[in-house]
Scaffold this active site. Structure first.
Site, short mmCIF file in Angstrom:
data_model
loop_
_atom_site.label_atom_id
_atom_site.label_comp_id
_atom_site.label_asym_id
_atom_site.label_seq_id
_atom_site.Cartn_x
_atom_site.Cartn_y
_atom_site.Cartn_z
CD GLU A 109 24.49 19.57 52.35
OE1 GLU A 109 24.13 18.80 53.26
OE2 GLU A 109 25.64 20.06 52.29
CG ASP A 143 17.42 18.37 53.05
OD1 ASP A 143 17.38 17.16 52.76
OD2 ASP A 143 16.94 18.83 54.10
CD GLU A 199 20.35 16.80 50.30
OE1 GLU A 199 19.53 16.02 50.81
OE2 GLU A 199 21.25 17.39 50.95
CG ASP A 207 25.98 16.42 51.62
OD1 ASP A 207 24.89 15.90 51.92
OD2 ASP A 207 26.96 16.48 52.40
#
Length: 226
Positions: free
Chosen positions: A41, A45, A117, A114
């Site tokens: 994650e 991101d 990502e 999440d």
């Protein structure tokens, strides 16, 4: 059963993992144990911000830094990623701890966002930046295509609320009029009601929040609010 679910998810993603364990890790929430998707994650991101930022930089050559930052924030915010996750029907594939399963974690926006990502991070590690960029831009294409430098940073509910306040009217009311489906496949029908018209608008989506936003969009159009 999990393998079949993953294969269906891969079709929706438009990407095949040679090792399905990579996809399973990307879908594993920290509530399930120490081996989870938090590192993926974190990586995803950063990559998502770069890919979307690069796309906006090329798409809007006259835009200032602040405008580009605002547009990127709209694209990569949690609400947008959760919407994308629902389009992929990602919730049914999540690996959650028992407590999260019982509390409906597979529908929670933050967990869904999440996981998107984390999937981006997993694709990057498996296939590199070029393939990852191609997938992300394909997923985001409909949203990117609707953007302009002048796109309002405020969502439809905020705009409608501010308009009603400016008119010194009661705030909009959002009413659940129907809930269909079961478990992860639930669909919510929401009516948006305002004092300025007797005709409510309604929308159906896989989350109350998204249905409310869509109903607000329809009400803005009905009231001819730009």
């Amino acid at each position: 059963m999990l393998t079949l679910k993953y294969q269906r998810l891969e079709l929706r993603l438009g990407y095949h993992f040679e090792d399905q364990r990579q996809l399973q890790l990307a879908l594993t929430h920290r509530s399930h144990g120490a081996t989870n998707n938090e590192r993926l994650e974190f990586l995803g991101d950063s990559i998502l911000n770069f890919i979307v930022g690069e796309a906006l930089f090329k798409r809007f050559p006259e835009a200032r830094e602040g405008q580009l930052s605002r547009l990127r924030s709209q694209m990569v915010k949690g609400d947008t990623l959760a919407e994308l996750a629902r389009e992929f029907e990602l919730g049914e594939c999540l690996v959650l701890g028992e407590g999260e399963m019982k509390s409906g974690g597979h529908t929670r926006d933050s967990i869904l966002a999440d996981s998107v990502e984390a999937i981006i991070g997993a694709i990057y590690l498996a296939s590199g930046l070029d393939i990852c960029r191609e997938r992300v831009l394909t997923w985001f294409a409909p949203r990117l295509d609707t953007l302009s430098i002048d796109t309002s940073a405020k969502d439809s509910k905020s705009r409608l609320q501010e308009y009603m306040q400016a008119q010194r009217q009661p705030l909009p009311e959002y009413v659940v009029v129907a809930v269909g489906g079961e478990g992860h496949a639930q669909m919510f029908t929401i009516e948006c009601r305002v004092a300025l018209t007797k005709q409510p608008t309604s929308a159906t989506a896989s989350s109350r929040r998204e249905a409310e936003k869509q109903a607000a969009v329809l009400m803005l159009a009905q009231l001819k609010i730009d």
